[in-house]
Structures are given as C-alpha cells and as structure tokens.
Motif scaffolding. Structure first.
Motif, PDB file in Angstrom:
ATOM      1  N   GLN A   1       1.506  10.096   5.604  1.00 36.22           N
ATOM      2  CA  GLN A   1       0.411  10.132   6.577  1.00 36.22           C
ATOM      3  C   GLN A   1      -0.081   8.727   6.909  1.00 36.22           C
ATOM      4  O   GLN A   1      -0.336   8.389   8.074  1.00 36.22           O
ATOM      5  N   THR A   2      -0.188   7.881   5.888  1.00 38.21           N
ATOM      6  CA  THR A   2      -0.592   6.492   6.103  1.00 38.21           C
ATOM      7  C   THR A   2       0.400   5.766   6.993  1.00 38.21           C
ATOM      8  O   THR A   2       0.019   5.029   7.914  1.00 38.21           O
ATOM      9  N   GLY A   3       1.693   5.990   6.719  1.00 40.99           N
ATOM     10  CA  GLY A   3       2.727   5.328   7.507  1.00 40.99           C
ATOM     11  C   GLY A   3       2.679   5.711   8.970  1.00 40.99           C
ATOM     12  O   GLY A   3       2.740   4.842   9.858  1.00 40.99           O
TER      13      GLY A   3
ATOM     14  N   VAL B   1       0.837  -1.205   0.000  1.00 44.31           N
ATOM     15  CA  VAL B   1       0.000   0.000   0.000  1.00 44.31           C
ATOM     16  C   VAL B   1       0.871   1.254   0.000  1.00 44.31           C
ATOM     17  O   VAL B   1       0.655   2.191  -0.781  1.00 44.31           O
ATOM     18  N   TYR B   2       1.869   1.285   0.862  1.00 46.38           N
ATOM     19  CA  TYR B   2       2.756   2.451   0.973  1.00 46.38           C
ATOM     20  C   TYR B   2       3.519   2.672  -0.335  1.00 46.38           C
ATOM     21  O   TYR B   2       3.617   3.808  -0.834  1.00 46.38           O
ATOM     22  N   ALA B   3       4.054   1.585  -0.923  1.00 50.22           N
ATOM     23  CA  ALA B   3       4.811   1.706  -2.168  1.00 50.22           C
ATOM     24  C   ALA B   3       3.923   2.137  -3.329  1.00 50.22           C
ATOM     25  O   ALA B   3       4.345   2.911  -4.206  1.00 50.22           O
ATOM     26  N   ALA B   4       2.672   1.660  -3.344  1.00 51.49           N
ATOM     27  CA  ALA B   4       1.760   2.055  -4.421  1.00 51.49           C
ATOM     28  C   ALA B   4       1.437   3.543  -4.354  1.00 51.49           C
ATOM     29  O   ALA B   4       1.364   4.224  -5.389  1.00 51.49           O
ATOM     30  N   LEU B   5       1.241   4.075  -3.159  1.00 48.75           N
ATOM     31  CA  LEU B   5       0.994   5.508  -3.014  1.00 48.75           C
ATOM     32  C   LEU B   5       2.181   6.322  -3.510  1.00 48.75           C
ATOM     33  O   LEU B   5       2.016   7.333  -4.225  1.00 48.75           O
ATOM     34  N   ARG B   6       3.387   5.918  -3.157  1.00 40.71           N
ATOM     35  CA  ARG B   6       4.574   6.642  -3.607  1.00 40.71           C
ATOM     36  C   ARG B   6       4.762   6.520  -5.115  1.00 40.71           C
ATOM     37  O   ARG B   6       5.205   7.473  -5.777  1.00 40.71           O
ATOM     38  N   ALA B   7       4.416   5.350  -5.671  1.00 40.14           N
ATOM     39  CA  ALA B   7       4.553   5.159  -7.121  1.00 40.14           C
ATOM     40  C   ALA B   7       3.618   6.085  -7.880  1.00 40.14           C
ATOM     41  O   ALA B   7       3.927   6.506  -9.006  1.00 40.14           O
ATOM     42  N   ARG B   8       2.479   6.420  -7.274  1.00 42.80           N
ATOM     43  CA  ARG B   8       1.533   7.341  -7.919  1.00 42.80           C
ATOM     44  C   ARG B   8       1.864   8.803  -7.614  1.00 42.80           C
ATOM     45  O   ARG B   8       1.114   9.706  -7.990  1.00 42.80           O
ATOM     46  N   GLY B   9       2.959   9.055  -6.926  1.00 39.49           N
ATOM     47  CA  GLY B   9       3.361  10.421  -6.608  1.00 39.49           C
ATOM     48  C   GLY B   9       2.656  11.020  -5.408  1.00 39.49           C
ATOM     49  O   GLY B   9       2.783  12.223  -5.147  1.00 39.49           O
ATOM     50  N   GLU B  10       1.934  10.208  -4.640  1.00 41.67           N
ATOM     51  CA  GLU B  10       1.199  10.701  -3.475  1.00 41.67           C
ATOM     52  C   GLU B  10       2.066  10.534  -2.225  1.00 41.67           C
ATOM     53  O   GLU B  10       1.739   9.787  -1.298  1.00 41.67           O
TER      54      GLU B  10
END
Length: 501
Positions: free
Chosen positions: A75-77, A60-69
């Motif tokens: 915040q999720t972390g 989940v964390y890596a997917a958010l970063r991959a989308r530039g978020e």
C-alpha cells in the motif's frame, strides 16, 4: 546481478555513443545541442529518479517487509507511486513550457540556430525523463524484493531504441534533423524501459486495500525532500560544468559528455552496483543495537570498490586516449578528438575513487535515517566544484598559455577535488556515529602500486606495437593492463572481501 545488469546497459550505451560519434563527430553544433538538451531534462530524472527515490523509499519499504507487514508495504509503495506520478506530470509540463528559459539558464553560451535546436530537443526529451522517473519506482520495488537483474538490465531497451534510430535514420540526413529523430527515439526508449519493469513491479506491490497517506508514506516524504536536494546538489555539479563549458569553444560540451560516459562506467558498474545492493541489507543492520555488522558491511564494500576503481582511475589517466579511441574513434570522430577526451578523463580520474566511496557512505547515512548530513556535505561539494571549476576552466588556461578548450579538463579535475572533500566529510560523520570505518593505508598503497606498474607495462606494449586500428590497439593494450593488474594483485596478496563464499 546488479553489476551484470549495469554492464549490459552500459555496453549498449557505449554502442549508442559510438554510433553518435560516428555520425555527429565531436566539434559540431548539432552534437553540442543534442548533448546539452539530453542533460537538461535528465536533471528531472536525476533529482527524482533512482538515487533520491531509492534512498528514501527502499529503507521504509524494506523495513515494513522485514516486519512481515507485506500489505502495508504494498500500500505504501502504490500510494507513493501515485503521488510521485502527479508531481512528475506537473514538472514535465512545466519543463516543456519553460524550455527556452531552462536552456538559457544552463547553456547561456548557445546562440542562434544552436540555441533554437537545443530548445526544440529539450521539449521533446522532457516527457521521456518523466517516464524514466516512473521506471525508478519500479526499480525500488524490484530491488526490495531481491529482483536486481531486471531493473538494471531495463536500460538496454532505452539504448536499443536510440541505436535503432541512429541506424535507421542517419542516411542522407543533415545533422539537425537527425538530432530530432534521435530525441524521439530516446522518448520511445524511455517508455520501453518503464514497460519491461512495470508488470513485475505492479504484481509485487499488489494488495487488497486502496491508497492511503500512512505514517510510512509520510516518512518517505520527509526523507525524500532532503535526499532529492542532496542528489540534486551532486547532479548540479555536472550542470555547472555544462554551464561553464558552453562558454568554451565548440566541442567542449560534447567532449564532457563523451568523457562522462566513459568515467561513469566504473562508477556505475562498481560504485552504484555495490551501493544499491547494500542499501536493503544496511537498512536491516541499522535496526540492531550493535553496529559491528554495519561497520563490517561498509568496510567490505569499500574494499571491493577500491579494488576496481583504483585501476580504472589509473587507466583513465595513463591510457585515456586508448580508451576513448577504442570506444569512440570512428567516422567524424578523429584522433585529436580522442586526445581531447583523454585530457578530460585524466581530470576526472582525480576524484573517481572519492566519488564512489562517498556514494556508499551516503547510502549508509540513508539506511540510518539521516538524510540531512549528506545534503549539507553535497552543498559543500557543489560550492567548491563550481567556484574552482570556473577558475580552472576560464581563467587558468589564459594564465598558463594553453588553448581555452582545455578548460574542460579543469572542470573535471575541480569536480574531483570537491569529491574528496565530500567523501572526507561523510566518512567523519558516519565514523562519529557508528565507530571507525575505512580502508587501511597499506591496502590502498598496494592497489595504487599495482595500478601504476600495470600502466607502465601497458605503455611498453603500446610502444612496441606497429600502427593499428584504434579498436585493435585497445583490444591488445587494455587487456594487458587488466591482466597485469590482477596478476600483481595476486602476487601482492590483495584480496577482495566477499567474493569468495
């Protein structure tokens, strides 16, 4: 970098266990009590630590970063860390208060002073296990940002604290007080392992907003429970072994712990390192419509795993006494203790390859957002290992007329059979979804051939050597085995995908 960090921490762990073996030996009540207590609070770490946390959090964390978020990822972390800390604090308190009940459940064969010492050690060690879970959150953040070396080297600090405790407090003390000092050293080491990662993880997760229960946090929560239960089922196999071993003669629990340290070295160095490094990349490949890159990454990982794990399994089966003597035989740890650990290692070699490949297949399921199937398959493994382990450890020795203490080898052999069943289920499940993956039979056959021939050459060298100190013998024999394997692999044309770039 993952493998380098794990190697450094494992080498420190080997030094720690060698000192422990020197001062405690194998067949002592204090050694059994400490090793049992050491594993009981570690159930908390194993359930909520690296495996479960990485499998649910990193995708989940890596997917958010991959989308530039990046802000949403940070915040999720931090929100997840706050929730995790609250849950762990409650569980640590419960573990400290319920130490007598937990001890009786997991090592019912311990009685009298041995039981009382175990309870006291459990109460000391539980807070340290909570700190190691917090350390696993730091690992998830660092890995997602490509910072692999620090997170996997951090356990060196934990081992160093225990080594310093043994070196500084062993002189002139009985074994029971020394075990208590060592437990406090473990707690200090747990804090150090967390402390060296915390500043970097906290900086990487910096954001402008506050804590919030977002959809991403809920997704982690939905994945966390089944992955935790799945990892728990796998870890419970070891605790069932300990439960059964508590009914075996004194030394069985410590023998299992010593063997576990040795056979988890290749599992950690190759199995965990490859799986941990592949998880963020597999999570990215899983978003594509074409599964070809996903399958290629799985197959390359399997090839690398098998190349290193097959000779490790052969070495444990054929040269396990040399391995055990090289690492552990000193002080109160005797020749017959090395022979005993060899028997347990030989049993573990049965499922060594299956366990490491199953870990990669589990990670592949997590990358695809599927946490339920690995859970079901882990429960199958748990049932088979428990039922078969009971029979092989407590029933078979009497039937075939061997001493009861050798039931410990039956436990590890049973776990190996269960590991192959879990691996087969995981592979079939993944192949049904993304297409065929796996190792060619010819590749596996060449690996086993190279391993067996290398072991025969090492045995010949061993027989030709004059009597040597255990460490010197290992320094001669084990490199002969490793060098012969690499040479035969080159002659037979066995390549390792991904190492030449």
């Amino acid at each position: 970098m993952v493998a380098t960090g794990i190697l450094a921490s494992r080498l420190a762990g080997l030094i720690r266990v060698r000192l422990f073996s020197k001062y405690f030996g194998l067949a002592s009540d204090a050694a059994d009590a400490f090793n049992a207590a050491f594993r009981i609070p570690n159930l908390l770490q194993n359930l909520f630590g690296e495996g479960a946390l990485s499998g649910s959090f990193i995708p989940v964390y890596a997917a958010l970063r991959a989308r530039g978020e990046d802000d949403a990822a940070a915040q999720t972390g931090r929100t997840f860390f706050a929730l995790l800390s609250l849950a762990i604090a409650v569980l640590v308190l419960a573990g400290v208060l319920a130490a007598p009940v937990v001890t009786d459940l997991l090592v019912p064969g311990f009685t009298g002073e041995k039981r009382e010492l175990t309870i006291r050690l459990v109460r000391i060690l539980f807070p340290g296990a909570g700190l190691l879970v917090a350390s696993a959150w730091c690992l998830g953040i660092l890995n997602s940002h490509g910072k692999f070396l620090l997170s996997y080297t951090a356990p060196v600090a934990w081992n160093a604290a225990m080594i310093a405790t043994l070196a500084g407090f062993h002189h002139g003390r009985d074994l029971d007080p020394l075990a208590i000092y060592l437990a406090w050293g473990s707690v200090i080491g747990s804090f150090l392992q967390f402390a060296v990662q915390w500043p970097f993880a906290w900086t990487l997760s910096r954001h402008d907003g506050g804590l919030a229960i977002t959809d991403s946090v809920r997704q982690i929560g939905r994945n966390f429970l089944p992955i935790t239960v799945s990892r728990g089922a796998v870890q419970l196999t070891g605790y069932i072994d300990q439960y059964i071993a508590s009914w075996l003669p004194t030394g069985a629990v410590t023998g299992l712990s010593n063997a576990q340290l040795l056979y988890t070295l290749p599992v950690s160095l190759f199995g965990i390192s490859i799986s941990a490094a592949e998880l963020p990349a597999l999570s990215g490949d899983a978003t594509r419509e074409d599964f070809a890159p996903f399958r290629a990454r799985i197959d390359a990982g399997l090839h690398r795993l098998a190349f290193f794990i097959v000779p490790s399994a052969v070495a444990f089966a054929a040269l396990g006494d040399v391995v055990a003597a090289t690492v552990l035989q000193t002080g109160r740890f005797r020749v017959q203790d090395s022979q005993y650990v060899w028997g347990i290692l030989a049993g573990s070699s049965i499922g060594l390859l299956a366990s490491t490949m199953a870990r990669l297949y589990s990670v592949a399921h997590y990358a695809l957002g599927d946490a339920k199937r690995p859970l079901r398959f882990a429960c199958v493994r748990l049932f088979v290992a428990g039922a078969l382990g009971y029979v092989c450890a407590l029933v078979v020795p009497g039937l075939v007329g061997i001493p009861l203490e050798w039931g410990a080898a039956g436990l590890t052999a049973s776990a190996g059979v269960a590991g192959w069943i879990e691996f087969a289920l995981l592979r079939r499940s993944l192949n049904t979804r993304i297409g065929r993956t796996g190792l060619p039979a010819s590749y596996v056959a060449r690996l086993w051939t190279a391993g067996v021939v290398s072991a025969a050459l090492a045995w010949g060298a061993r027989l030709a050597l004059p009597p040597l100190d255990p460490v010197l013998r290992g320094v001669v024999v084990l490199p002969i085995f490793g060098g012969a394997y690499l040479a035969l692999a080159a002659v037979m044309g066995i390549a390792i995908p991904g190492l030449r770039r």
